[in-house]
Scaffold this active site. Structure first.
Site, PDB file in Angstrom:
ATOM      1  N   THR A   1     -57.201 -27.017 -32.275  1.00 23.25           N
ATOM      2  CA  THR A   1     -57.724 -25.792 -31.821  1.00 23.25           C
ATOM      3  C   THR A   1     -56.479 -24.824 -30.856  1.00 23.25           C
ATOM      4  O   THR A   1     -55.474 -25.529 -30.160  1.00 23.25           O
ATOM      5  CB  THR A   1     -58.929 -26.195 -30.728  1.00 23.25           C
ATOM      6  OG1 THR A   1     -58.496 -26.738 -29.630  1.00 23.25           O
ATOM      7  CG2 THR A   1     -59.902 -26.965 -31.721  1.00 23.25           C
ATOM      8  N   GLY A   2     -56.925 -23.594 -30.539  1.00 27.26           N
ATOM      9  CA  GLY A   2     -55.968 -22.854 -30.033  1.00 27.26           C
ATOM     10  C   GLY A   2     -54.368 -22.929 -30.515  1.00 27.26           C
ATOM     11  O   GLY A   2     -53.444 -23.248 -29.998  1.00 27.26           O
TER      12      GLY A   2
ATOM     13  N   GLY B   1     -47.882 -21.380 -28.834  1.00 33.24           N
ATOM     14  CA  GLY B   1     -47.863 -22.381 -27.815  1.00 33.24           C
ATOM     15  C   GLY B   1     -47.590 -23.964 -28.258  1.00 33.24           C
ATOM     16  O   GLY B   1     -47.391 -23.975 -29.344  1.00 33.24           O
ATOM     17  N   ILE B   2     -48.072 -24.483 -27.545  1.00 32.54           N
ATOM     18  CA  ILE B   2     -48.355 -26.184 -27.866  1.00 32.54           C
ATOM     19  C   ILE B   2     -49.010 -26.446 -29.097  1.00 32.54           C
ATOM     20  O   ILE B   2     -48.599 -27.090 -29.921  1.00 32.54           O
ATOM     21  CB  ILE B   2     -48.655 -26.810 -26.728  1.00 32.54           C
ATOM     22  CG1 ILE B   2     -47.551 -26.708 -25.676  1.00 32.54           C
ATOM     23  CG2 ILE B   2     -48.944 -28.458 -27.076  1.00 32.54           C
ATOM     24  CD1 ILE B   2     -48.367 -27.453 -24.408  1.00 32.54           C
ATOM     25  N   GLY B   3     -50.146 -25.773 -29.195  1.00 31.02           N
ATOM     26  CA  GLY B   3     -51.044 -25.741 -30.198  1.00 31.02           C
ATOM     27  C   GLY B   3     -50.452 -25.261 -31.881  1.00 31.02           C
ATOM     28  O   GLY B   3     -50.383 -25.972 -32.678  1.00 31.02           O
TER      29      GLY B   3
ATOM     30  N   SER C   1     -52.784 -32.081 -18.955  1.00 31.43           N
ATOM     31  CA  SER C   1     -51.780 -31.703 -18.282  1.00 31.43           C
ATOM     32  C   SER C   1     -51.243 -32.498 -17.075  1.00 31.43           C
ATOM     33  O   SER C   1     -52.077 -33.338 -16.489  1.00 31.43           O
ATOM     34  CB  SER C   1     -51.983 -30.195 -17.541  1.00 31.43           C
ATOM     35  OG  SER C   1     -51.065 -29.841 -16.634  1.00 31.43           O
TER      36      SER C   1
ATOM     37  N   TYR D   1     -57.946 -24.751 -12.423  1.00 28.73           N
ATOM     38  CA  TYR D   1     -57.263 -25.468 -13.965  1.00 28.73           C
ATOM     39  C   TYR D   1     -57.185 -26.824 -13.595  1.00 28.73           C
ATOM     40  O   TYR D   1     -57.490 -27.734 -14.704  1.00 28.73           O
ATOM     41  CB  TYR D   1     -55.689 -24.657 -14.048  1.00 28.73           C
ATOM     42  CG  TYR D   1     -55.128 -25.288 -15.011  1.00 28.73           C
ATOM     43  CD1 TYR D   1     -55.214 -25.022 -16.303  1.00 28.73           C
ATOM     44  CD2 TYR D   1     -54.102 -26.118 -14.690  1.00 28.73           C
ATOM     45  CE1 TYR D   1     -54.417 -25.516 -17.411  1.00 28.73           C
ATOM     46  CE2 TYR D   1     -53.080 -26.614 -15.815  1.00 28.73           C
ATOM     47  CZ  TYR D   1     -53.509 -26.115 -16.866  1.00 28.73           C
ATOM     48  OH  TYR D   1     -52.567 -26.696 -18.026  1.00 28.73           O
TER      49      TYR D   1
END
Length: 270
Positions: free
Chosen positions: A13-14, A18-20, A147, A160
């Site tokens: 997902t996502g 970026g990281i995804g 995170s 967050y």
């Protein structure tokens, strides 16, 4: 170590950036059939096109869906009802300059709820669907991208940090629920990473201050993450390496874990 995920279907997902995106690339490189996700069809189509160019022998597809809503999650599941690997990566943060208690007091309800819906409930909804199916087949991997802020609550991003801590509770609880089934559930904890969101924030700060990106990153670390042992931002590929490992056959004895890729920011051993 050669990781081979041939014949496995992986949902990330996502994963348009970026990281995804890096995780999707890593899983495709290992031979998995990768399903990319983003909120807009244009970005999903672009990511799928680029990944197919990089991995012409791999099966790459994409689904546009807003996973912050139940309707979006339902639409995604309808389009991809089965998966062997689920990487719950989608998420965001509201980056803001810190101004003491006023910064925390100024966070409105809707920002708390928006972050919780996207960062936490997206993973809950998809795991609720895919996990029982994985358990029935006797193999599966679920990874939550949390995170270091889950353990090292950031005063400048309290909302967050709350969602990232919640992800650890969910991932550990789900790991307990599928104990003995051949399915593993883990969380990966990146530190500051050159991802789309944070790099954009750093670029804006660098431009406003008339400094380089590297100077902006170093200023961020010195002010907000001074315990970093690597003393730099991680790359998305460095984080993706841990995600791909957690999805592998080689990680079969790792479950219920919080796997840190935070550059040593969190100052305890366990």
């Amino acid at each position: 170590m050669k990781i081979d995920l041939s014949g496995r279907t992986a949902v990330v997902t996502g994963s348009t950036a970026g990281i995804g995106r890096a995780a999707a690339e890593g899983l495709a490189r290992a031979g998995a059939w990768v399903i990319v996700n983003g909120r807009t069809q244009a970005r999903v189509d672009e990511a799928v096109r680029e990944l197919r160019t990089l991995f012409p022998d791999s099966e790459i597809s994409g689904i546009a869906a807003d996973l912050s809503t139940a309707a979006g999650a339902d639409a995604f599941i309808a389009a991809a009802p089965d998966a062997d690997i689920l990487v719950n990566n989608v998420g965001t943060a509201f980056l803001r300059d810190y101004d003491g208690i006023r910064s925390i007091a100024a966070i409105p309800d809707d920002e708390w709820l928006k972050l919780f819906q996207l960062n936490v409930m997206s993973g809950v909804r998809l795991s609720r669907h895919y996990l029982p199916r994985m358990a029935e087949t006797g193999w599966g991997r679920v990874v939550f991208v949390s995170s270091e802020s889950a353990l090292n609550t950031p005063k400048e991003m309290l909302d967050y940090g709350m969602t990232k801590t919640a992800q650890l509770a969910v991932s550990r609880g789900l790991a307990e629920a599928v104990s003995g089934t051949g399915v593993t559930v883990n969380a990966v904890l990146p530190g500051p990473t050159r991802s789309e969101i944070l790099s954009g924030y750093m670029a804006d700060h660098a431009a406003a201050a008339g400094i380089t990106m590297e100077e902006a990153e170093q200023g961020f670390l010195q002010a907000l993450r001074p315990t970093s042992l690597i003393q730099r931002f991680a790359t998305t590929d460095e984080v993706a390496n841990m995600i791909v490992y957690a999805c592998s056959e080689q990680a079969s004895a790792t479950s219920g874990a919080a796997l840190r890729v935070g550059g040593g920011i969190v100052r305890f051993v366990a």
